[in-house]
Design an enzyme around this catalytic site. Structure first.
Site, PDB file in Angstrom:
ATOM      1  N   LYS A 164      37.299  47.776  43.430  1.00 35.82           N
ATOM      2  CA  LYS A 164      38.578  47.076  43.356  1.00 35.82           C
ATOM      3  C   LYS A 164      39.683  47.812  44.128  1.00 35.82           C
ATOM      4  O   LYS A 164      40.648  47.195  44.557  1.00 35.82           O
ATOM      5  CB  LYS A 164      38.959  46.828  41.906  1.00 35.82           C
ATOM      6  CG  LYS A 164      38.000  45.833  41.263  1.00 35.82           C
ATOM      7  CD  LYS A 164      38.435  45.331  39.924  1.00 35.82           C
ATOM      8  CE  LYS A 164      37.539  44.196  39.456  1.00 35.82           C
ATOM      9  NZ  LYS A 164      36.167  44.642  39.073  1.00 35.82           N
TER      10      LYS A 164
HETATM   11  C1  LIG Z   1      35.093  43.829  38.908  1.00 39.56           C
HETATM   12  C2  LIG Z   1      33.742  44.414  39.031  1.00 39.56           C
HETATM   13  C3  LIG Z   1      32.605  43.627  39.318  1.00 39.56           C
HETATM   14  C4  LIG Z   1      32.657  42.128  39.439  1.00 39.56           C
HETATM   15  O1  LIG Z   1      33.330  41.693  40.595  1.00 39.56           O
HETATM   16  P1  LIG Z   1      33.830  40.178  40.719  1.00 39.56           P
HETATM   17  O2  LIG Z   1      34.676  40.136  41.929  1.00 39.56           O
HETATM   18  O3  LIG Z   1      34.597  39.901  39.463  1.00 39.56           O
HETATM   19  O4  LIG Z   1      32.622  39.305  40.821  1.00 39.56           O
HETATM   20  C5  LIG Z   1      31.377  44.283  39.466  1.00 39.56           C
HETATM   21  N1  LIG Z   1      31.275  45.615  39.312  1.00 39.56           N
HETATM   22  C6  LIG Z   1      32.335  46.397  39.043  1.00 39.56           C
HETATM   23  C7  LIG Z   1      32.137  47.861  38.865  1.00 39.56           C
HETATM   24  C8  LIG Z   1      33.615  45.832  38.892  1.00 39.56           C
HETATM   25  O5  LIG Z   1      34.666  46.625  38.609  1.00 39.56           O
END
Ligand SMILES: *Cc1c(COP(=O)(O)O)cnc(C)c1O
Length: 476
Positions: free
Chosen positions: A122
């Site tokens: 993120k």
């Molecule tokens: C947010 C997240 C996901 C999922 O991603 P999306 O964009 O919501 O599909 C997967 N793995 C981790 C570690 C995350 O923080």
């Protein structure tokens, strides 16, 4: 370049305008009126670019010059994607690559997206968003107060992206004593004046309900300039498109080659960016959607039925950032699947928004033409994949990435590179890693002992009135 709503009944807006807003007024999500196209000559020119030049080449085709001038955009990108910010690399990786790859075997790779400050993918988008917010607000002389709810990863990524920014304050609700100790320490140890951590006596859904209640109070929202950085934000999606290009070039020699990407998924934000990269001309063969036990997306890609589940039917798993049963970005893909027919999207979501489902199994062949396949994982498979990856390749992966790799191997075809997106570093999910390997995963030096730092947070009962009072007091 203008942006339109997936439900077809909102005015067209500029990139800056959709950046600061959330949902479109008609309840839809914003997408560009058309995707820019990168042809073979473009791809050849992009092949050897570094991350910043690649980001500029892609973003400048999506942001009008009279909205954010090219020089400004370049400066924002150059400040965002630096080896300093994405420096938590694995042994042998170069931080200059920003998203380095790890070769596991022939035609099997990890794309490291988690070398940023909070050790999850993120940061790739949120850091850019922070700098874009600062730029746009500075230009208009406005301020914004971001209100959000987190179960762990989103909140810390947002706080690390917005900390110290003058025109931005962050009010982040999290469930009291429910995040991992590491996640809690990461967020609560921030002492920046513009960051407010609020620990709600309840679960994640209580936090989210409080955010929703505030968002539904239009007068309060306007008066206190309440904004959001949640997963439907277009700025986050577009930033994620860049690393699909980077990953493609890293594992191919020429543009006739196709690549598969496997993506651990929850809100469908990450893999939606892969879909958009493909729509822009990146030679992607398959997009492998990997879920955990919360398999609403796997169900759709297998049956054509999209049936979101309520929070009461969401399992708590050892890949907790994917514990989501309503994929908020999914609507963007369906809009493309239905040839940008906003009225049809609206019809389908009338049912979804009222707790229902829809069935488009007659379109499953077309879904495959868009490259999508899927699979799901579970605790046992996750542990097994972490152990096998360590034993066979000497690489330690986290639980989410393990779900991605597990499903990737089910769809792997000989001769086509499979790139698994690494969405978090193992240090972030210590307990599960200890269970899998009997050992504490390696932690970056600067994060050692983070749990012992002084913490700044406010504990609150789960009631929307409390957060409104809190914001009022902080701002008045
Ligand atoms: C947010 C997240 C996901 C999922 O991603 P999306 O964009 O919501 O599909 C997967 N793995 C981790 C570690 C995350 O923080």
């Amino acid at each position: 370049m203008k942006y339109l709503s997936t439900r077809g009944h909102s005015p067209a807006l500029s990139f800056s305008q959709v950046l600061l807003g959330g949902l479109a007024p008609d309840g839809g999500l914003y997408l560009p009126e058309k995707y820019p196209q990168f042809d073979a000559a473009d791809l050849t020119a992009m092949r050897d670019m570094n991350y910043r030049d690649l980001a500029f080449t892609i973003l400048s085709r999506l942001i009008a010059e009279n909205d954010i001038p090219a020089d400004d955009l370049r400066a924002i990108i150059n400040k965002t994607y630096t080896a300093d910010v994405y420096g938590f690399t694995r042994k042998g990786q170069s931080a200059e690559d920003i998203t380095p790859t790890v070769k596991l075997a022939d035609d099997l790779y990890l794309l490291s997206l988690s070398n940023g400050p909070t050790l999850a993918f993120k940061d790739m988008a949120m850091q850019l968003l922070g700098n874009l917010f600062e730029y746009v607000l500075d230009k208009t002389g406005e301020t914004t107060n971001i209100l959000g709810a987190t179960s762990g990863d989103t909140g810390s990524a947002a706080e690390y992206a917005m900390r110290g920014k003058k025109a931005v304050r962050v009010f982040m609700l999290s469930p009291y004593e429910k995040m991992s100790r590491f996640q809690t320490a990461q967020m609560f140890s921030l002492q920046d004046e513009n960051i407010y951590n609020i620990a709600v006596k309840g679960v994640f859904d209580d936090c989210q309900d409080m955010v929703k209640a505030v968002s539904n109070d239009a007068a309060f929202k306007a008066k206190y300039k309440i904004g959001a950085v949640n997963s439907i934000n277009w700025g986050r999606i577009v930033a994620q498109v860049i690393y699909y290009f980077k990953g493609y070039f890293a594992v191919t020699q020429h543009n006739e080659q196709k690549v598969d990407f496997a993506v651990p998924s929850g809100n469908f934000g990450n893999v939606c960016a892969g879909h958009i990269a493909r729509m822009m001309g990146l030679p992607i063969e398959k997009l492998v959607v990997a879920t955990n036990e919360n398999d609403v997306l796997d169900e759709f890609f297998k049956t054509g039925v999209y049936r979101p589940r309520g929070s009461a039917n969401t399992y708590h798993t050892s890949s907790p950032s994917m514990d989501i049963s309503k994929a908020s970005n999914f609507e963007r893909f369906i809009y493309d699947l239905l040839d940008q027919n906003g009225d049809k999207v609206r019809e389908l979501w009338t049912s979804v928004d009222h707790g229902g489902a829809f069935d488009i199994q007659h379109l499953l062949k077309k879904v495959r033409d868009f490259g999508f396949v899927s699979g799901s994982s579970n605790h046992q498979a996750r542990m097994q994949t972490i152990r096998a990856t360590n034993a066979q390749y000497g690489v330690v992966i986290d639980t989410h990435t393990a779900d991605g790799l597990k499903v990737a191997l089910e769809h792997k075809e000989k001769g086509i590179p499979m790139v698994v997106l690494e969405t978090a570093l193992p240090a972030k999910f210590e307990d599960a890693l200890v269970e899998a390997l009997g050992d504490v995963p390696p932690r970056p030096e600067s994060l050692k002992g983070i749990e012992a730092l002084p913490q700044k947070f406010t504990v609150m009962e789960a009631d929307a009135k409390n957060i409104k009072d809190f914001i009022q007091q902080a701002l008045d």
